[in-house]
Design a protein around this motif. Structure first.
Motif, mmCIF file in Angstrom:
data_model
loop_
_atom_site.group_PDB
_atom_site.id
_atom_site.type_symbol
_atom_site.label_atom_id
_atom_site.label_comp_id
_atom_site.label_asym_id
_atom_site.label_seq_id
_atom_site.Cartn_x
_atom_site.Cartn_y
_atom_site.Cartn_z
ATOM 1 N N LYS A 249 -40.409 36.541 -20.386
ATOM 2 C CA LYS A 249 -40.964 36.470 -21.738
ATOM 3 C C LYS A 249 -41.866 37.667 -22.040
ATOM 4 C CE LYS A 249 -44.134 33.618 -22.926
ATOM 5 N NZ LYS A 249 -44.901 32.419 -22.685
ATOM 6 N N ASN A 250 -42.558 38.166 -21.029
ATOM 7 C CA ASN A 250 -43.512 39.255 -21.263
ATOM 8 C C ASN A 250 -42.937 40.613 -20.890
ATOM 9 O OD1 ASN A 250 -45.380 37.308 -21.996
ATOM 10 N ND2 ASN A 250 -45.979 37.010 -19.862
ATOM 11 N N ALA A 252 -41.944 43.073 -22.486
ATOM 12 C CA ALA A 252 -42.406 44.243 -23.246
ATOM 13 C C ALA A 252 -43.769 44.741 -22.778
ATOM 14 C CB ALA A 252 -42.463 43.928 -24.735
ATOM 15 N N THR A 253 -44.537 43.904 -22.078
ATOM 16 C CA THR A 253 -45.828 44.379 -21.582
ATOM 17 C C THR A 253 -45.856 44.444 -20.058
ATOM 18 O OG1 THR A 253 -46.643 42.117 -21.766
ATOM 19 C CG2 THR A 253 -47.217 43.601 -23.549
ATOM 20 N N THR A 254 -44.705 44.232 -19.428
ATOM 21 C CA THR A 254 -44.645 44.284 -17.968
ATOM 22 C C THR A 254 -44.313 45.699 -17.523
ATOM 23 O OG1 THR A 254 -43.905 42.001 -17.908
ATOM 24 C CG2 THR A 254 -43.536 43.301 -15.931
ATOM 25 N N LYS A 255 -44.971 46.144 -16.439
ATOM 26 C CA LYS A 255 -44.741 47.498 -15.945
ATOM 27 C C LYS A 255 -43.827 47.486 -14.725
ATOM 28 C CE LYS A 255 -48.793 49.659 -17.764
ATOM 29 N NZ LYS A 255 -49.237 51.018 -17.750
ATOM 30 N N HIS A 391 -34.985 60.713 -25.854
ATOM 31 C CA HIS A 391 -35.601 59.464 -26.297
ATOM 32 C C HIS A 391 -34.792 58.224 -25.956
ATOM 33 C CE1 HIS A 391 -37.819 62.177 -29.313
ATOM 34 N NE2 HIS A 391 -38.629 61.883 -28.319
ATOM 35 N N SER A 394 -36.978 55.025 -25.212
ATOM 36 C CA SER A 394 -37.552 54.245 -26.318
ATOM 37 C C SER A 394 -36.467 53.548 -27.131
ATOM 38 C CB SER A 394 -38.377 55.145 -27.231
ATOM 39 O OG SER A 394 -39.463 55.688 -26.534
ATOM 40 N N ILE A 395 -35.317 54.208 -27.271
ATOM 41 C CA ILE A 395 -34.224 53.594 -28.035
ATOM 42 C C ILE A 395 -33.730 52.339 -27.302
ATOM 43 C CG2 ILE A 395 -31.867 53.938 -28.867
ATOM 44 C CD1 ILE A 395 -32.659 56.930 -29.293
ATOM 45 N N VAL A 397 -35.529 50.443 -25.408
ATOM 46 C CA VAL A 397 -36.529 49.389 -25.623
ATOM 47 C C VAL A 397 -36.324 48.759 -26.999
ATOM 48 C CG1 VAL A 397 -38.980 48.885 -25.856
ATOM 49 C CG2 VAL A 397 -38.218 50.442 -24.082
ATOM 50 N N GLN A 398 -35.969 49.583 -27.984
ATOM 51 C CA GLN A 398 -35.717 49.026 -29.319
ATOM 52 C C GLN A 398 -34.597 48.002 -29.285
ATOM 53 O OE1 GLN A 398 -35.195 52.664 -31.771
ATOM 54 N NE2 GLN A 398 -36.887 51.838 -32.952
ATOM 55 N N THR A 401 -35.614 44.806 -27.325
ATOM 56 C CA THR A 401 -36.584 43.917 -27.954
ATOM 57 C C THR A 401 -36.095 43.474 -29.331
ATOM 58 O OG1 THR A 401 -37.788 45.866 -28.734
ATOM 59 C CG2 THR A 401 -38.624 44.797 -26.759
ATOM 60 N N GLN A 403 -35.180 45.142 -31.982
ATOM 61 C CA GLN A 403 -35.573 45.859 -33.198
ATOM 62 C C GLN A 403 -34.378 46.493 -33.887
ATOM 63 O OE1 GLN A 403 -39.317 48.243 -32.837
ATOM 64 N NE2 GLN A 403 -39.197 47.699 -30.693
ATOM 65 N N LEU A 412 -28.518 56.009 -33.053
ATOM 66 C CA LEU A 412 -29.802 56.712 -32.922
ATOM 67 C C LEU A 412 -29.772 57.657 -31.727
ATOM 68 C CD1 LEU A 412 -32.399 53.879 -33.645
ATOM 69 C CD2 LEU A 412 -32.078 55.974 -34.959
#
Lengths: 429, 274
Positions: A249-250, A252-255, A391, A394-395, A397-398, A401, A403, A412
Motif C-alpha cells: 500500500k505504501n 510510493a513512499t517506500t525506498k 526520465h 519518473s514515467i 512511477v506515473q 501509481t 497517473q 511520454l
C-alpha cells in the motif's frame, strides 16, 4: 567540498612524488608512481575496490593507487562528465558500460584500448558494451547480472503456488493467490524512482524475442514503445499490476533500501529488480529468496535480460599511462577478479574466461542466476542501443501509481527518448 | 569600484554566459549553435504545464499562508502573553535549520507506516494519510512544511512593522472607543502594509523558485506529480541536457521578472504614509 579536499590531497601527493623523484634522481628507478582511481562511494563498491587495489599493489610494489570517491546516480554521471571535459579526471575510473559511454565523448577523453592484450581473456560478447564507433574504450570491471524477479519461496508456498510462473498470466494468477492469502503480492519502492523501471528494463528479453529488429529500428527512430505492441506490453505490465492492487500500500513512499528486509521477512511475494539486489537480502533469509526470469507471453520463450558489468577506463589526460594500463590489465586477470570476489559476496559471473569461481554457500538467488545465465538471454536494451531517455524512472512511477495509462506512459517515454537524441545531436531525430 | 567588479563578476557575467549557453546544444565537451531550439524544446516538455501550475500553487499558497499566519502570530506576540520570548524563539527556530535537513526529517515523519505525523492522525481516529505518497496531495505536504519553516521570518517582519506603529494611534482610538476588531481593521492592517508587502514579495519569489525542500521531500514525485519549474529544470540538467536546462532557467527568470515587477509596483502604490 569532499571532492575538493580529495583533489587537494591528490595534488599534494603528486607534488610530493615529483619532489621525491627529483631528489633521488640517478638512483635506480624504484620511486613509487601514484595513480588515482575515481570510483563510486557506495560501501559495497569501496570494499571491492579496496580489495582489488591491495592485491594490485602487492604485485606492483612501485605503483601506489589512491582511491577517490564520487557520488552515484546522475550527480555522479555529471561529475564524471565534468572531470573529463575539463581534463581533471583521475588516471583511471570505473563507470557504466552501454548507452552511457557514448555521452562521455570517448574519442576525445578516454584512452582507446582496442588493441590491448587483455581482450584475449574477455568473452567477445562484452565488446559491444564498451564500443563507440568501432573502438573499445574499457576493460570489464565487476560481474554480469540480470534484470529479473525476486520471489520469497515461503510466501509462494503458503499461497499454494507450487511452481515458478513461466508466463505473464501465470505470474498474475500467482500474485492474486498471494494477495488472497493476505500478503502484498509485489514489493514496490517507488520513492526511489529508478527502482520502478525494472518491469520495463527487464522485459527487454521478451521484446526482442518477438521483435527481432527492435533495437535497430528504435535507434533509427523507426520503432516506438507506444506503437510496437510487444514493447507497449512492458508498460501494460505496470498498468495491470497497479490496477489489480498487487503492490504494498505504501509503495510510493517506500525506498529501495527497505525492500531487502521486507521480502526477506515474507512481507511480499515478488520484487522486480536487478541482481545487485541479492546483497541487500538479509543473510538469515538468503536461502528463502529466489530469482526467476520476468515472464513473457509464452513459456517457450523464457529468458534473462542481462546487465553487462561496468568497465574500467583510462582518462586521456592521465600522465601515468603505463601504470594506469597495468592496473586496467590487472582487473581482467584471475588475480584481479579473485580480489573482487574477496571484497564482496560472489554475485554473478565475470566476463573473463579464466574466472569461473562460484563458491559454495552462495545465496539462493545467486545459484538461480547461475542457472538462468545458462539458458536463453539477451543483453538489456541499453547495451545494444545508445538511445536511452533519462526520465523513464519518473514515467514508470506515473504508470505504477495510476497517473497515466500504459499507452500514455509509453508515448511520454517516446518523447523523452526523442528529446535525448536531439540533445545528443544524433542524426535522423 | 570594488562593488562594480563584484557586480560584473558575480552577476552580469554569469547572466550573459547563461544567455549564450541557452542558444547552444551543450554536452560539456562541445557546443553547437541551435538558435531557439532549446526554448522550443523546453516549451514542448510534456510536464511543463503541470510544473508551472504547481509552481504557482506553491508560490501563492505558501505566500498567502505566511502572510495570514505570520500576521496573526505577530499580533499575538505583541500582546502581553505568558512565555512571549520563548514562543518567539520557538517560532523563529525552523528558519535557522538547513532546508535539506528539514526535508529529510519530514519525509520520515510523514511516512504512512512508521511516520509520527501519520501515527497521530491514526490515533485521533483519522484515515491513513501518506500525504507524500499520493500524486494528488504530495505538493501540499511540501507546502505545509515550507510554511512551518518560513513563517518565523514573516512573524519577525510583522513584529518589526507592529512596533513601528506609533502608540498615539491606539490611544486616540481608545478615546474614540473602538472595538478590538476595528482597531485591527482600521489601524493595524493599513499601517502594516509595508511589512505585508515585504512578506509577500519575499515569500512569493522564494516560492516561485523553490527547489531544495521539494527535492529533499519528494524529488518531484511520485512521477512528476510535485515537480515545479525549478525541479523540472534540474532534472534536465541531471539528464545532461545542459543547454536545455540553461534555456529553462532563462525562461524562469523572465517569468519571475514579469510577475514580480508589476506586483511590486502595485503593492508600493497601496502603502500609506505613517
Amino acid at each position: 567540498m569532499k571532492d575538493r579536499r580529495f583533489s587537494k590531497a591528490i595534488a599534494l601527493t603528486v607534488a610530493g612524488t615529483l619532489a621525491l623523484g627529483v631528489s633521488i634522481a640517478g638512483a635506480p628507478a624504484q620511486a613509487a608512481t601514484t595513480i588515482t582511481w575515481l570510483t563510486d562511494s557506495g560501501a559495497n563498491n569501496l570494499a571491492r575496490v579496496n580489495s582489488v587495489v591491495k592485491a594490485f599493489q602487492a604485485k606492483n610494489p612501485t605503483i601506489k593507487v589512491k582511491i577517490v570517491t564520487r557520488p552515484g546516480g546522475s550527480t555522479g554521471d555529471n561529475l564524471v562528465k565534468t572531470k573529463l571535459a575539463t581534463g581533471t579526471m583521475s588516471d583511471v575510473f570505473d563507470y557504466n558500460s552501454g548507452a552511457l559511454v557514448s555521452a562521455l565523448n570517448p574519442a576525445k577523453t578516454i584512452v582507446d584500448v582496442s588493441k590491448e592484450s587483455f581482450w584475449q581473456n574477455v568473452y567477445p560478447s562484452y565488446k559491444p558494451a564498451v564500443t563507440v564507433a568501432a573502438k573499445q574504450y574499457g576493460a570489464p570491471f565487476g560481474t554480469a547480472g540480470g534484470g529479473a524477479l525476486y520471489y520469497n519461496t515461503k510466501v509462494l508456498a503458503a499461497a499454494g503456488v507450487t511452481s515458478v510462473p513461466k508466463t505473464w498470466n501465470d505470474f498474475i494468477a500467482a500474485s492474486q493467490k498471494i494477495k488472497a492469502n493476505g500478503v502484498d503480492a509485489i514489493c514496490g519502492s517507488f520513492a526511489d524512482s529508478w527502482s520502478a523501471q525494472l518491469l520495463v528494463l527487464a522485459d527487454y528479453f521478451n521484446v526482442q524475442a518477438s521483435v527481432k529488429n527492435f533495437a535497430a529500428d528504435y535507434s533509427a527512430n523507426k520503432a516506438k514503445f507506444a506503437y510496437v505492441p510487444q514493447a507497449l506490453a512492458s508498460f501494460s505490465k505496470m498498468e495491470q499490476t497497479f490496477a489489480l492492487g498487487l503492490y504494498n500500500k505504501n509503495a510510493a513512499t517506500t525506498k529501495y533500501s527497505e525492500i531487502g528486509k521486507l521480502i526477506g521477512a515474507g512481507k511480499c511475494g515478488f520484487y522486480p529488480m536487478g541482481t545487485w539486489f541479492t546483497q541487500d537480502i538479509p543473510a538469515e533469509n538468503a536461502n528463502e529468496v529466489g530469482l526467476m526470469n520476468l515472464p513473457g507471453t509464452s513459456a517457450k520463450s523464457n529468458g534473462l535480460t542481462v546487465w553487462m558489468p561496468g568497465a574500467m577506463y583510462i582518462a586521456k589526460s592521465s600522465k601515468n599511462l603505463v601504470a594506469a594500463k597495468k592496473l586496467q590489465a590487472f582487473v581482467v586477470t584471475k588475480a584481479g577478479t579473485d580480489a573482487w570476489v574477496k571484497g564482496d559476496v560472489y554475485s554473478g559471473p565475470f566476463m573473463t574466461k579464466d574466472q569461473t569461481a562460484a563458491p559454495a554457500g552462495v545465496p539462493l538467488a545467486t545459484k538461480n542466476l547461475a542457472s538462468l545465465m545458462k539458458g536463453a538471454s539477451s543483453p538489456a536494451l541499453e547495451y545494444v542501443s545508445a538511445i536511452k531517455g533519462p526520465h523513464l524512472d519518473s514515467i514508470c512511477v506515473q504508470v505504477l501509481t495510476g497517473q497515466v495509462s500504459a499507452k500514455e506512459g509509453a508515448a511520454l517515454y517516446d518523447k523523452d527518448v526523442a528529446a535525448q537524441a536531439q540533445q545528443l545531436g544524433i542524426k535522423g531525430w | 569600484m570594488p562593488l562594480g567588479i563584484i557586480f560584473l563578476g558575480l552577476y552580469l557575467l554569469p547572466t550573459i554566459t547563461s544567455l549564450y549557453y541557452s542558444t547552444q546544444r551543450w554536452t560539456l565537451f562541445d557546443t553547437t549553435f541551435v538558435g531557439l531550439d532549446n526554448f522550443i524544446q523546453f516549451l514542448q516538455d510534456p510536464f511543463l504545464l503541470n510544473g508551472v501550475v504547481n509552481t504557482f500553487v506553491y508560490a501563492f499558497l505558501t505566500s498567502g499562508l505566511k502572510v495570514t499566519i505570520g500576521m496573526f502570530l505577530g499580533v499575538l506576540l505583541m500582546s502581553n502573553i505568558k512565555f512571549r520570548g520563548l514562543i518567539r524563539n520557538i517560532i523563529f527556530f525552523p528558519v535557522l535549520v538547513s532546508t535539506i535537513g528539514i526535508g529529510i526529517t519530514f519525509q520520515v515523519l510523514m511516512k504512512p507506516d512508521i511516520g509520527v505525523l501519520d501515527g497521530i492522525v491514526r490515533l485521533l481516529g483519522g484515515p491513513d494519510v501518506g500525504i507524500l505518497g499520493s500524486p494528488a496531495t504530495a505538493i501540499f505536504g511540501v507546502i505545509l512544511v515550507d510554511v512551518w519553516k518560513g513563517v518565523g521570518l514573516a512573524t519577525v517582519i510583522y513584529l518589526a512593522g507592529l512596533s513601528s506603529i506609533p502608540q498615539e494611534y491606539y490611544e486616540a482610538a481608545k478615546v474614540d472607543g473602538v472595538t478590538g476588531w476595528q482597531n485591527f481593521r482600521h489601524i493595524i492592517l493599513p499601517l502594516l502594509q509595508p511589512a505585508t508587502n515585504t512578506v509577500i514579495i519575499l515569500s512569493l519569489i522564494g516560492g516561485l523558485r523553490s527547489f531544495d525542500l521539494i527535492w529533499a521531500m519528494t524529488g518531484g514525485g511520485p512521477g512528476f506529480a510535485s515537480d515545479v519549474l525549478a525541479s523540472l529544470i534540474y532534472k534536465q540538467y541531471q539528464s545532461g541536457f545542459f543547454g536545455l536546462s540553461t534555456a529553462g532557467n532563462v525562461a524562469m527568470f523572465v517569468l519571475i521578472l514579469l510577475l514580480i515587477v508589476p506586483l511590486n509596483k502595485f503593492l508600493k502604490s497601496r502603502e500609506v504614509e505613517v
